[in-house]
Design an enzyme around this catalytic site. Sequence first.
Site, PDB file in Angstrom:
ATOM      1  N   ASN A 114     -47.579 -44.010  20.239  1.00 54.61           N
ATOM      2  CA  ASN A 114     -47.955 -42.762  20.912  1.00 54.61           C
ATOM      3  C   ASN A 114     -46.777 -41.859  21.263  1.00 54.61           C
ATOM      4  O   ASN A 114     -46.860 -40.644  21.032  1.00 54.61           O
ATOM      5  CB  ASN A 114     -48.793 -43.078  22.150  1.00 54.61           C
ATOM      6  CG  ASN A 114     -50.185 -43.546  21.784  1.00 54.61           C
ATOM      7  OD1 ASN A 114     -50.912 -42.875  21.083  1.00 54.61           O
ATOM      8  ND2 ASN A 114     -50.544 -44.731  22.245  1.00 54.61           N
TER       9      ASN A 114
ATOM     10  N   TYR B 228     -55.181 -35.804  14.388  1.00 54.50           N
ATOM     11  CA  TYR B 228     -54.415 -37.049  14.355  1.00 54.50           C
ATOM     12  C   TYR B 228     -55.232 -38.246  14.827  1.00 54.50           C
ATOM     13  O   TYR B 228     -54.707 -39.368  14.915  1.00 54.50           O
ATOM     14  CB  TYR B 228     -53.141 -36.913  15.196  1.00 54.50           C
ATOM     15  CG  TYR B 228     -53.340 -36.923  16.691  1.00 54.50           C
ATOM     16  CD1 TYR B 228     -53.110 -38.083  17.431  1.00 54.50           C
ATOM     17  CD2 TYR B 228     -53.743 -35.782  17.371  1.00 54.50           C
ATOM     18  CE1 TYR B 228     -53.285 -38.090  18.808  1.00 54.50           C
ATOM     19  CE2 TYR B 228     -53.916 -35.782  18.733  1.00 54.50           C
ATOM     20  CZ  TYR B 228     -53.689 -36.941  19.452  1.00 54.50           C
ATOM     21  OH  TYR B 228     -53.864 -36.950  20.819  1.00 54.50           O
ATOM     22  N   GLY B 229     -56.503 -38.039  15.109  1.00 51.93           N
ATOM     23  CA  GLY B 229     -57.365 -39.136  15.531  1.00 51.93           C
ATOM     24  C   GLY B 229     -58.810 -38.831  15.210  1.00 51.93           C
ATOM     25  O   GLY B 229     -59.177 -37.686  14.923  1.00 51.93           O
TER      26      GLY B 229
ATOM     27  N   TYR C 210     -59.161 -47.714   8.655  1.00 53.65           N
ATOM     28  CA  TYR C 210     -57.806 -47.213   8.867  1.00 53.65           C
ATOM     29  C   TYR C 210     -57.184 -46.835   7.531  1.00 53.65           C
ATOM     30  O   TYR C 210     -57.728 -47.119   6.460  1.00 53.65           O
ATOM     31  CB  TYR C 210     -56.980 -48.295   9.570  1.00 53.65           C
ATOM     32  CG  TYR C 210     -55.676 -47.823  10.154  1.00 53.65           C
ATOM     33  CD1 TYR C 210     -55.630 -46.754  11.039  1.00 53.65           C
ATOM     34  CD2 TYR C 210     -54.478 -48.454   9.822  1.00 53.65           C
ATOM     35  CE1 TYR C 210     -54.445 -46.328  11.580  1.00 53.65           C
ATOM     36  CE2 TYR C 210     -53.279 -48.029  10.372  1.00 53.65           C
ATOM     37  CZ  TYR C 210     -53.269 -46.968  11.242  1.00 53.65           C
ATOM     38  OH  TYR C 210     -52.070 -46.540  11.780  1.00 53.65           O
TER      39      TYR C 210
ATOM     40  N   TRP D  22     -50.568 -38.540  10.282  1.00 54.83           N
ATOM     41  CA  TRP D  22     -50.570 -39.996  10.448  1.00 54.83           C
ATOM     42  C   TRP D  22     -49.119 -40.443  10.562  1.00 54.83           C
ATOM     43  O   TRP D  22     -48.319 -40.186   9.667  1.00 54.83           O
ATOM     44  CB  TRP D  22     -51.249 -40.667   9.247  1.00 54.83           C
ATOM     45  CG  TRP D  22     -51.397 -42.136   9.333  1.00 54.83           C
ATOM     46  CD1 TRP D  22     -51.512 -42.916  10.456  1.00 54.83           C
ATOM     47  CD2 TRP D  22     -51.460 -43.062   8.231  1.00 54.83           C
ATOM     48  NE1 TRP D  22     -51.655 -44.232  10.137  1.00 54.83           N
ATOM     49  CE2 TRP D  22     -51.625 -44.346   8.771  1.00 54.83           C
ATOM     50  CE3 TRP D  22     -51.407 -42.896   6.849  1.00 54.83           C
ATOM     51  CZ2 TRP D  22     -51.722 -45.496   7.974  1.00 54.83           C
ATOM     52  CZ3 TRP D  22     -51.514 -44.037   6.058  1.00 54.83           C
ATOM     53  CH2 TRP D  22     -51.674 -45.311   6.610  1.00 54.83           C
TER      54      TRP D  22
ATOM     55  N   MET E 261     -61.623 -40.427  17.203  1.00 54.34           N
ATOM     56  CA  MET E 261     -62.209 -41.333  18.180  1.00 54.34           C
ATOM     57  C   MET E 261     -63.735 -41.313  18.143  1.00 54.34           C
ATOM     58  O   MET E 261     -64.379 -42.335  18.401  1.00 54.34           O
ATOM     59  CB  MET E 261     -61.714 -40.968  19.582  1.00 54.34           C
ATOM     60  CG  MET E 261     -60.242 -41.252  19.812  1.00 54.34           C
ATOM     61  SD  MET E 261     -59.752 -40.843  21.497  1.00 54.34           S
ATOM     62  CE  MET E 261     -57.998 -41.211  21.433  1.00 54.34           C
TER      63      MET E 261
END
Length: 285
Positions: free
Chosen positions: A137, A256-257, A65, A282, A259
């Site tokens: 979110n 933005y991710g 992270y 972020w 996964m």
Amino acid sequence: MPSVPALPHLPRRVEVIDNDPARPVGERLRVRTAARAPLAAGQVRVGMLAMAVNPADLLLLDGRYGLRPPLPFVAGLEGGGGVLETAPDVSDLAPGARVLPLAAGGFWADERVLHRRALVPLDAATDALQQAMLCANPATAWVLLRHMAALQPGDWVLQNAANSAGGQCVRQLAPALGLRVLNIVRRAGAVPPEAAGDPAWVVDPAGDADALKSGLARARAAAAAGRAVLALAALGGQATGALAAALDEGGAVVVYGLMRGAPRAQPAHDLVFRGVTVRGYWLAR
């Protein structure tokens, strides 16, 4: 609705003791009790009612992270709770009041002691589970739709991971802003039953640019031929490049991710000849 009683035992917390992703998560966490911290001026003791588990939490556990707290640290980036106790100088919150804590993590715990200014009062009649997911979110979706591109009513926003919590927030907010959304998922079972047959949903398991272009063309034909100038990328890998290829010239991809954990694949043709831009986002920044 959940109540917020004073705990008869010392507060527990979930601590991360190792962030090596090669080890099972259960071996990298421990539950420990801690002494109940006294309240200083302006502080409030909050009993946590519900704590979210987001992809960001899993990245944090793996040391991938944007923040890397020194070990051991208390996990959990989001949650909701109720007031257990207030310092004498806090007069506008009473025990039992529902609050949304805004702080930099540490929410996988029975209690948090926070300053009053870090707490947003909430309606106690609202679902505590929904309140625990109010911060990350919904705020991310709002900023993505309002501040990442100069969108106009009728424009199309492309998003993968459309069935995720963040994707659901985008789908709920976009109509209020006059925007249309092309929702991309990796399997047919991820399409909500009420959206079956809706051309604004595309099943694309592999990050296929042609599939997205065809899907966008069908959606535009069925609804309106607005511009496609913003794509929201949550997966990484080839899926990000597919979004860029489906956008109109001059469009923007916002990552933005991650996964899938794979590096994004971005064809140079879209960057150089079609003026598509790629940027990261972020919420913590």
